[in-house]
Design a protein around this motif. Structure first.
Motif, PDB file in Angstrom:
ATOM      1  N   TRP A 264      -7.144   1.556  -4.448  1.00 55.55           N
ATOM      2  CA  TRP A 264      -6.756   2.751  -5.129  1.00 55.55           C
ATOM      3  C   TRP A 264      -7.452   4.351  -4.610  1.00 55.55           C
ATOM      4  O   TRP A 264      -6.641   5.291  -4.485  1.00 55.55           O
ATOM      5  N   ARG A 265      -8.566   4.206  -4.156  1.00 52.38           N
ATOM      6  CA  ARG A 265      -8.990   5.424  -3.603  1.00 52.38           C
ATOM      7  C   ARG A 265      -8.357   5.643  -2.523  1.00 52.38           C
ATOM      8  O   ARG A 265      -7.939   6.937  -1.938  1.00 52.38           O
ATOM      9  N   GLN A 266      -8.209   4.751  -1.678  1.00 56.46           N
ATOM     10  CA  GLN A 266      -7.473   5.013  -0.413  1.00 56.46           C
ATOM     11  C   GLN A 266      -5.818   5.450  -0.608  1.00 56.46           C
ATOM     12  O   GLN A 266      -5.217   6.061   0.114  1.00 56.46           O
ATOM     13  N   GLY A 267      -5.580   4.687  -1.585  1.00 60.03           N
ATOM     14  CA  GLY A 267      -3.943   5.144  -2.151  1.00 60.03           C
ATOM     15  C   GLY A 267      -3.856   6.351  -2.497  1.00 60.03           C
ATOM     16  O   GLY A 267      -2.858   7.200  -2.066  1.00 60.03           O
ATOM     17  N   VAL A 268      -4.800   7.040  -3.173  1.00 63.79           N
ATOM     18  CA  VAL A 268      -5.063   8.509  -3.584  1.00 63.79           C
ATOM     19  C   VAL A 268      -4.862   9.444  -2.322  1.00 63.79           C
ATOM     20  O   VAL A 268      -4.161  10.159  -2.346  1.00 63.79           O
ATOM     21  N   LYS A 269      -5.796   9.139  -1.461  1.00 62.73           N
ATOM     22  CA  LYS A 269      -5.782   9.770  -0.039  1.00 62.73           C
ATOM     23  C   LYS A 269      -4.525   9.673   0.558  1.00 62.73           C
ATOM     24  O   LYS A 269      -4.427  10.936   1.089  1.00 62.73           O
ATOM     25  N   GLU A 270      -3.942   8.741   0.765  1.00 64.07           N
ATOM     26  CA  GLU A 270      -2.586   8.673   1.415  1.00 64.07           C
ATOM     27  C   GLU A 270      -1.488   9.619   0.763  1.00 64.07           C
ATOM     28  O   GLU A 270      -0.930  10.040   1.320  1.00 64.07           O
ATOM     29  N   SER A 271      -1.619   9.280  -0.529  1.00 63.52           N
ATOM     30  CA  SER A 271      -0.535  10.109  -1.547  1.00 63.52           C
ATOM     31  C   SER A 271      -0.877  11.743  -1.131  1.00 63.52           C
ATOM     32  O   SER A 271       0.351  12.620  -1.104  1.00 63.52           O
TER      33      SER A 271
ATOM     34  N   ILE B 265       3.353   5.912  -5.727  1.00 64.67           N
ATOM     35  CA  ILE B 265       3.188   6.168  -6.966  1.00 64.67           C
ATOM     36  C   ILE B 265       2.246   7.228  -7.370  1.00 64.67           C
ATOM     37  O   ILE B 265       2.373   8.088  -8.314  1.00 64.67           O
ATOM     38  N   PHE B 266       1.303   7.238  -6.692  1.00 60.30           N
ATOM     39  CA  PHE B 266       0.056   8.039  -6.869  1.00 60.30           C
ATOM     40  C   PHE B 266       0.490   9.533  -6.713  1.00 60.30           C
ATOM     41  O   PHE B 266      -0.156  10.487  -7.040  1.00 60.30           O
ATOM     42  N   ALA B 267       1.304   9.707  -5.694  1.00 59.93           N
ATOM     43  CA  ALA B 267       1.921  10.978  -5.395  1.00 59.93           C
ATOM     44  C   ALA B 267       2.680  11.662  -6.395  1.00 59.93           C
ATOM     45  O   ALA B 267       2.869  13.025  -6.348  1.00 59.93           O
ATOM     46  N   MET B 268       3.277  10.757  -7.352  1.00 64.90           N
ATOM     47  CA  MET B 268       3.897  11.466  -8.382  1.00 64.90           C
ATOM     48  C   MET B 268       2.868  12.122  -9.719  1.00 64.90           C
ATOM     49  O   MET B 268       3.256  12.879 -10.520  1.00 64.90           O
ATOM     50  N   LEU B 269       1.518  11.700  -9.459  1.00 64.45           N
ATOM     51  CA  LEU B 269       0.750  12.142 -10.467  1.00 64.45           C
ATOM     52  C   LEU B 269       0.515  13.648 -10.019  1.00 64.45           C
ATOM     53  O   LEU B 269      -0.076  14.136  -9.138  1.00 64.45           O
ATOM     54  N   THR B 270       0.445  14.493 -11.299  1.00 65.49           N
ATOM     55  CA  THR B 270       0.284  16.148 -11.058  1.00 65.49           C
ATOM     56  C   THR B 270      -0.955  16.646 -11.594  1.00 65.49           C
ATOM     57  O   THR B 270      -1.288  17.582 -11.416  1.00 65.49           O
ATOM     58  N   CYS B 271      -1.483  15.758 -12.438  1.00 64.68           N
ATOM     59  CA  CYS B 271      -2.857  16.369 -12.843  1.00 64.68           C
ATOM     60  C   CYS B 271      -4.135  15.716 -12.112  1.00 64.68           C
ATOM     61  O   CYS B 271      -4.128  14.387 -11.833  1.00 64.68           O
ATOM     62  N   PHE B 272      -4.823  16.733 -11.664  1.00 60.11           N
ATOM     63  CA  PHE B 272      -5.959  16.384 -10.768  1.00 60.11           C
ATOM     64  C   PHE B 272      -6.852  15.609 -11.476  1.00 60.11           C
ATOM     65  O   PHE B 272      -7.714  14.674 -10.681  1.00 60.11           O
ATOM     66  N   LYS B 273      -7.156  15.693 -12.799  1.00 59.81           N
ATOM     67  CA  LYS B 273      -7.987  14.704 -13.526  1.00 59.81           C
ATOM     68  C   LYS B 273      -7.618  13.247 -13.375  1.00 59.81           C
ATOM     69  O   LYS B 273      -8.557  12.356 -13.123  1.00 59.81           O
TER      70      LYS B 273
ATOM     71  N   PHE C  51       0.835  -1.034   0.022  1.00 61.98           N
ATOM     72  CA  PHE C  51       0.026  -0.068  -0.076  1.00 61.98           C
ATOM     73  C   PHE C  51       0.921   1.357   0.061  1.00 61.98           C
ATOM     74  O   PHE C  51       0.543   2.153  -0.651  1.00 61.98           O
ATOM     75  N   ASP C  52       1.867   1.081   0.819  1.00 64.12           N
ATOM     76  CA  ASP C  52       2.918   2.432   0.736  1.00 64.12           C
ATOM     77  C   ASP C  52       3.444   2.740  -0.483  1.00 64.12           C
ATOM     78  O   ASP C  52       3.583   3.885  -0.957  1.00 64.12           O
ATOM     79  N   LEU C  53       3.721   1.848  -1.244  1.00 66.24           N
ATOM     80  CA  LEU C  53       4.516   1.892  -2.591  1.00 66.24           C
ATOM     81  C   LEU C  53       3.239   2.557  -3.603  1.00 66.24           C
ATOM     82  O   LEU C  53       3.612   3.425  -4.444  1.00 66.24           O
TER      83      LEU C  53
ATOM     84  N   ALA D 172      -8.484  12.047  -9.950  1.00 69.16           N
ATOM     85  CA  ALA D 172     -10.019  11.680  -9.730  1.00 69.16           C
ATOM     86  C   ALA D 172     -10.098  10.432 -10.381  1.00 69.16           C
ATOM     87  O   ALA D 172     -11.049   9.501  -9.777  1.00 69.16           O
ATOM     88  N   GLN D 173      -9.555  10.157 -11.691  1.00 72.23           N
ATOM     89  CA  GLN D 173      -9.936   8.715 -12.329  1.00 72.23           C
ATOM     90  C   GLN D 173      -9.319   7.772 -11.540  1.00 72.23           C
ATOM     91  O   GLN D 173      -9.753   6.533 -11.415  1.00 72.23           O
ATOM     92  N   THR D 174      -8.266   7.898 -11.165  1.00 68.37           N
ATOM     93  CA  THR D 174      -7.443   7.047 -10.205  1.00 68.37           C
ATOM     94  C   THR D 174      -8.088   6.538  -9.076  1.00 68.37           C
ATOM     95  O   THR D 174      -8.374   5.157  -8.681  1.00 68.37           O
TER      96      THR D 174
END
Length: 230
Positions: free
Chosen positions: A47-54, A27-35, A21-23, A38-40
């Motif tokens: 993945w939703r929890q991963g985005v929140k953690e990122s 990875i998601f923290a590297m995304l710079t586009c908010f769109k 989960f940490d990895l 949102a899709q991720t």
């Protein structure tokens, strides 16, 4: 029910879903586009929890150039617990944030730890929203509030709430007067520079500011004649 169980099993067999989960969050923290974020986030619960953690790990967040509103901005910032630098400047198609958005942002846990905040060009905000947000942003060192319609009321709030302020951009803030600037320089003793381009204040006002704080830099350079302060 059986079909659903098969789909969940297939999801678990995907290589990316076997990542720790940490990895995944890294990875998601590297995304710079908010769109993309949102899709991720909509792919699955993990993945939703991963985005929140990122978001929780991010120290910098910029909405400059992205067309976002009060609610979408707030949703992201509320999860960014470690945030130090927040940029919600408006560019050509940028943020449509209002006082309502600033009020919502003021409730975020990260606001009290922000060291840099930019509201540049957000013409939909007024003193009401700025005062609400700034009253909680006590750690801000660098503030860009240029290109807005704020008045001395906002500067009084900044002077009273931001003791660590080092630089402020007031580019084009034509409703700010000498009274607001004097309050700012008198109370923010760590202030090193003010960008005052396009403001409707006199040279005598700047001379007064330099009398209070001789080391203060008035930007842009060359805007004032050579002034000796004793």
């Amino acid at each position: 029910m059986k079909r659903k169980g098969i789909e969940e099993l297939d999801d678990q067999n995907r290589p990316i879903d076997r990542l720790p989960f940490d990895l995944l969050a890294h990875i998601f923290a590297m995304l710079t586009c908010f769109k993309d974020l949102a899709q991720t986030s909509a792919v699955c619960r993990k993945w939703r929890q991963g985005v929140k953690e990122s978001l929780a790990r991010r120290e910098k967040l910029s909405f400059s150039g992205w067309k976002v509103d009060d609610d979408s901005t707030t949703r992201l910032v509320l999860h960014a617990y470690s945030l130090k630098e927040l940029d919600i400047s408006r560019s050509r198609w940028g943020c449509q944030i209002t006082d309502r958005g600033l009020y919502q942002l003021s409730t975020a846990k990260c606001v009290s730890n922000l060291s840099s905040l930019s509201l540049w060009g957000t013409t939909g905000i007024t003193d009401t929203g700025v005062v609400q947000l700034i009253s909680r942003a006590n750690s801000v060192q660098h503030l860009n509030i240029g290109g807005t319609f704020i008045t001395d009321t906002s500067l009084f709030a900044i002077a009273g709430s931001c003791p660590h302020l080092k630089s402020i951009v007031l580019w084009g803030c034509r409703h700010v007067t000498e009274n607001g600037l004097l309050a700012l320089v008198n109370k923010c003793r760590k202030l090193e520079s003010i960008n005052a381009w396009g403001m409707r204040v006199t040279v005598d006002c700047f001379v007064g500011l330099l009398t209070i704080s001789p080391a203060l830099q008035i930007e842009p350079k060359g805007m004032l004649p050579n002034i000796a302060v004793f």
